[in-house]
Design a protein around this motif. Sequence first.
Motif, PDB file in Angstrom:
ATOM      1  N   ASP A   1      -0.317 -16.705   1.940  1.00 47.33           N
ATOM      2  CA  ASP A   1      -1.443 -17.602   2.656  1.00 47.33           C
ATOM      3  C   ASP A   1      -0.610 -18.052   3.908  1.00 47.33           C
ATOM      4  O   ASP A   1      -1.321 -17.934   4.978  1.00 47.33           O
ATOM      5  N   ASN A   2       0.384 -18.784   3.968  1.00 44.76           N
ATOM      6  CA  ASN A   2       1.268 -18.959   4.989  1.00 44.76           C
ATOM      7  C   ASN A   2       1.394 -17.925   6.031  1.00 44.76           C
ATOM      8  O   ASN A   2       1.615 -18.112   7.230  1.00 44.76           O
ATOM      9  N   LEU A   3       1.764 -16.731   5.412  1.00 42.77           N
ATOM     10  CA  LEU A   3       2.107 -15.542   6.492  1.00 42.77           C
ATOM     11  C   LEU A   3       1.009 -15.205   7.222  1.00 42.77           C
ATOM     12  O   LEU A   3       0.827 -14.981   8.151  1.00 42.77           O
ATOM     13  N   ARG A   4      -0.470 -15.394   6.502  1.00 39.48           N
ATOM     14  CA  ARG A   4      -1.528 -15.026   7.046  1.00 39.48           C
ATOM     15  C   ARG A   4      -1.774 -15.939   8.307  1.00 39.48           C
ATOM     16  O   ARG A   4      -2.377 -15.540   9.429  1.00 39.48           O
TER      17      ARG A   4
ATOM     18  N   GLY B   1      -1.736 -15.406  12.680  1.00 41.18           N
ATOM     19  CA  GLY B   1      -2.680 -15.732  13.454  1.00 41.18           C
ATOM     20  C   GLY B   1      -2.236 -16.265  14.862  1.00 41.18           C
ATOM     21  O   GLY B   1      -2.425 -16.199  15.952  1.00 41.18           O
ATOM     22  N   TRP B   2      -0.950 -17.432  14.819  1.00 42.50           N
ATOM     23  CA  TRP B   2      -0.463 -18.006  15.614  1.00 42.50           C
ATOM     24  C   TRP B   2       0.190 -16.669  16.486  1.00 42.50           C
ATOM     25  O   TRP B   2       0.327 -16.972  17.817  1.00 42.50           O
ATOM     26  N   CYS B   3       0.595 -15.714  15.977  1.00 41.64           N
ATOM     27  CA  CYS B   3       1.423 -14.817  16.701  1.00 41.64           C
ATOM     28  C   CYS B   3       0.733 -14.074  17.883  1.00 41.64           C
ATOM     29  O   CYS B   3       1.080 -13.777  19.075  1.00 41.64           O
TER      30      CYS B   3
ATOM     31  N   THR C   1      -8.122  -8.422  10.530  1.00 39.90           N
ATOM     32  CA  THR C   1      -6.827  -8.746   9.734  1.00 39.90           C
ATOM     33  C   THR C   1      -6.882  -9.711   8.807  1.00 39.90           C
ATOM     34  O   THR C   1      -6.422  -9.680   7.529  1.00 39.90           O
ATOM     35  N   ASP C   2      -7.275 -10.885   9.287  1.00 39.13           N
ATOM     36  CA  ASP C   2      -7.484 -11.988   8.117  1.00 39.13           C
ATOM     37  C   ASP C   2      -8.407 -11.680   7.041  1.00 39.13           C
ATOM     38  O   ASP C   2      -7.777 -11.993   5.946  1.00 39.13           O
ATOM     39  N   GLN C   3      -9.399 -11.033   7.206  1.00 40.74           N
ATOM     40  CA  GLN C   3     -10.416 -10.613   6.160  1.00 40.74           C
ATOM     41  C   GLN C   3      -9.495  -9.603   5.076  1.00 40.74           C
ATOM     42  O   GLN C   3      -9.677  -9.639   3.989  1.00 40.74           O
TER      43      GLN C   3
ATOM     44  N   LEU D   1      -6.334  -9.114   4.770  1.00 39.96           N
ATOM     45  CA  LEU D   1      -5.244 -10.029   4.220  1.00 39.96           C
ATOM     46  C   LEU D   1      -5.964 -11.042   3.106  1.00 39.96           C
ATOM     47  O   LEU D   1      -5.266 -10.985   1.801  1.00 39.96           O
ATOM     48  N   ARG D   2      -6.982 -11.635   3.406  1.00 36.17           N
ATOM     49  CA  ARG D   2      -7.692 -12.241   2.155  1.00 36.17           C
ATOM     50  C   ARG D   2      -8.030 -11.501   1.053  1.00 36.17           C
ATOM     51  O   ARG D   2      -7.876 -12.109  -0.191  1.00 36.17           O
ATOM     52  N   ALA D   3      -8.560 -10.294   1.267  1.00 35.07           N
ATOM     53  CA  ALA D   3      -9.113  -9.546   0.122  1.00 35.07           C
ATOM     54  C   ALA D   3      -7.877  -8.806  -0.542  1.00 35.07           C
ATOM     55  O   ALA D   3      -8.034  -9.236  -1.937  1.00 35.07           O
ATOM     56  N   ILE D   4      -6.842  -8.744   0.107  1.00 36.10           N
ATOM     57  CA  ILE D   4      -5.506  -8.345  -0.846  1.00 36.10           C
ATOM     58  C   ILE D   4      -5.011  -9.554  -1.811  1.00 36.10           C
ATOM     59  O   ILE D   4      -4.760  -9.266  -2.774  1.00 36.10           O
ATOM     60  N   HIS D   5      -5.246 -10.798  -1.153  1.00 37.64           N
ATOM     61  CA  HIS D   5      -4.826 -11.792  -1.741  1.00 37.64           C
ATOM     62  C   HIS D   5      -5.500 -12.124  -2.817  1.00 37.64           C
ATOM     63  O   HIS D   5      -5.143 -12.233  -4.115  1.00 37.64           O
ATOM     64  N   ARG D   6      -6.920 -12.101  -2.757  1.00 36.03           N
ATOM     65  CA  ARG D   6      -7.606 -11.894  -3.899  1.00 36.03           C
ATOM     66  C   ARG D   6      -7.336 -11.010  -5.035  1.00 36.03           C
ATOM     67  O   ARG D   6      -7.752 -11.245  -6.221  1.00 36.03           O
TER      68      ARG D   6
END
Lengths: 261, 286
Positions: free
Chosen positions: B216-219, B223-225, B271-273, B275-280
């Motif tokens: 989560d923190n990497l995700r 975004g900040w990058c 990208t965010d979506q 990574l969220r999907a992978i997380h889930r």
Amino acid sequence: MATAPTPHLVFDGVTKRFGSVQVVEQPFDLEVARHEFVAFLGPSGCGKTTLMRMVGGLDQPSSGEIRLDGEPVGRPDRRRGMVFQSYSSFPWLTVGQNVAFGMKYRKDLSEQEKAVRAERYLDLVGLYEFSDSYPNQVSGGMRQRIAIARTLAAGADVLLMDEPFGALDALRREQLQAELRRIQRRDAKTVVFVTHDVEEALFLADRVVVFSKRPTRIVAEIDVKTRLGEERTLEMRDGDDFFALRREAIGVVRAAAGGEL
Amino acid sequence: MTEGRVIPDAASLPATRDAGLRRRPSAVGGAFRLRAALPRPWGAVIAVASSIAILALWEFVARLGLTTPLFFPAPSEILAAMGRMFSTQHLAWHAWVSTLRVWGAFLLAAVMAIPIGMAMSGFRPVGAALEPAIDFIRYLPVPALVPLSIIWFGVGEETKIFLLWLGTFFQLVLLVADDMRRVPNEYFETAYTIGASQAQALKDVAFRAMLPSLIDNLRITLGWCWTYLIIAEIVAADSGLGFVIWAARRYMKTPEVMAGVVLIGVIGLATDQLLRAIHRRAFRYL
Ligand SMILES: Nc1ncnc2c1ncn2[C@@H]1O[C@H](COP(=O)(O)OP(=O)(O)O)[C@@H](O)[C@H]1O
Ligand SMILES: [Mg+2]
């Protein structure tokens, strides 16, 4: 009765200080026989957990010595297994993987032997069908069984259990207590069991060691084995013998707490 | 037949407690009860509908001539500009260059931050030694370090990677240390009592225990990058989305500026979506 049993676990003049906090002040002595089930019963904060952690090698005595089979205990190893009240299983592993994790660092077993052992202990604690579930999908009682099976699979001789059933509801608790006692007798393990529940201590243990509040000392030892025998069943709990013993024990514990219950 | 009585009694209990809320039983009212659940498709439907509504309103206002196209072009115009940029200005290539920079710097920051952050919370002396410096650098504004970065690294790729790394590493390392701090002691002790060494406990238990919050923190850091990327590319670049936006600004091509900004948003959202999907999927046990 043949010769006296050789002690398996020995506390020899153990004291413990955390910085300036003297947790176990007076030298603590106790001998636990092989295959004996000992319960530590005492008011909260009297040092039961600390004494148990020292057996596990998770804390070191400030003075004195703890010996297992005549050898001073050192760093933690798989011969002394711990079962904690919370965080007792790993949520990212399935039930089966949690039990198998107990053997992860054993080099003396082949993969085949590990698999067989894992199944055997899953079966022993009645979790075989839940092998592929994750801990958060099973009840709190089952999570404690996972921890017990994992410790047994690891090959522990001594089970150190710190209020393992403290968070369970009354019915699950009773059931798990009966099962633990059955497993302990079947697998012939030495158990040190910390609790502040008088009934739990009496039902499970061969011997109950009653602690005073600090400065910690042993105020009484209740020889439950002589009074109730080794076989413990849920029916016994409603029997007169158990009831009488319980009343006596509560009196002893009250006196030990010095009116601070 | 006590059961026949017990059940309705139990059912009536919450009803009396909720009586005040029951007076307004409409579906809409129910959805606005504090923390009320939203049935599954409704969340997505509302999200899409509100986005379309905002775009439609914007388009409508722009077409009425209420805004100057130079400052505030219509969405359709931005879309048309984006199409032109894809076909004649290598927009896809610029986006690719930017993405590579972001991921390069991000992976570098992550690969360094994970072991260092774990060491900082695992070993007190390491934490004590590194925390003051990291905490200090963390609060330095990245734009303020651009000149220094150019003096050190020139205007090539190194400067861009350095600025992105600077903006993320020092934040990430503290987040990692925090994740590690939250791993319960019992997990370590359980590992030790089945014969694990410290290194094994770190690798097999602590790392696994903190992985969901780490991801989560990497995700979030990724975004900040993107934020820092634009700064880096505006200052010194002849490629990338930041360069495209800045070059378009020079000629006051507002639709192209906005097209660049929108594309960054789209890439970020996708990208965010993902990574969220992978997380889930990876952390079903949560
Ligand atoms: N790591 C520690 N540092 C300082 N004090 C501690 C530590 N662990 C335990 N104590 C203190 O030692 C006392 C006994 O604790 P504990 O062994 O947990 O008692 P019990 O398990 O009987 O409730 C408590 O007062 C507790 O605050
Ligand atoms: Mg305790």
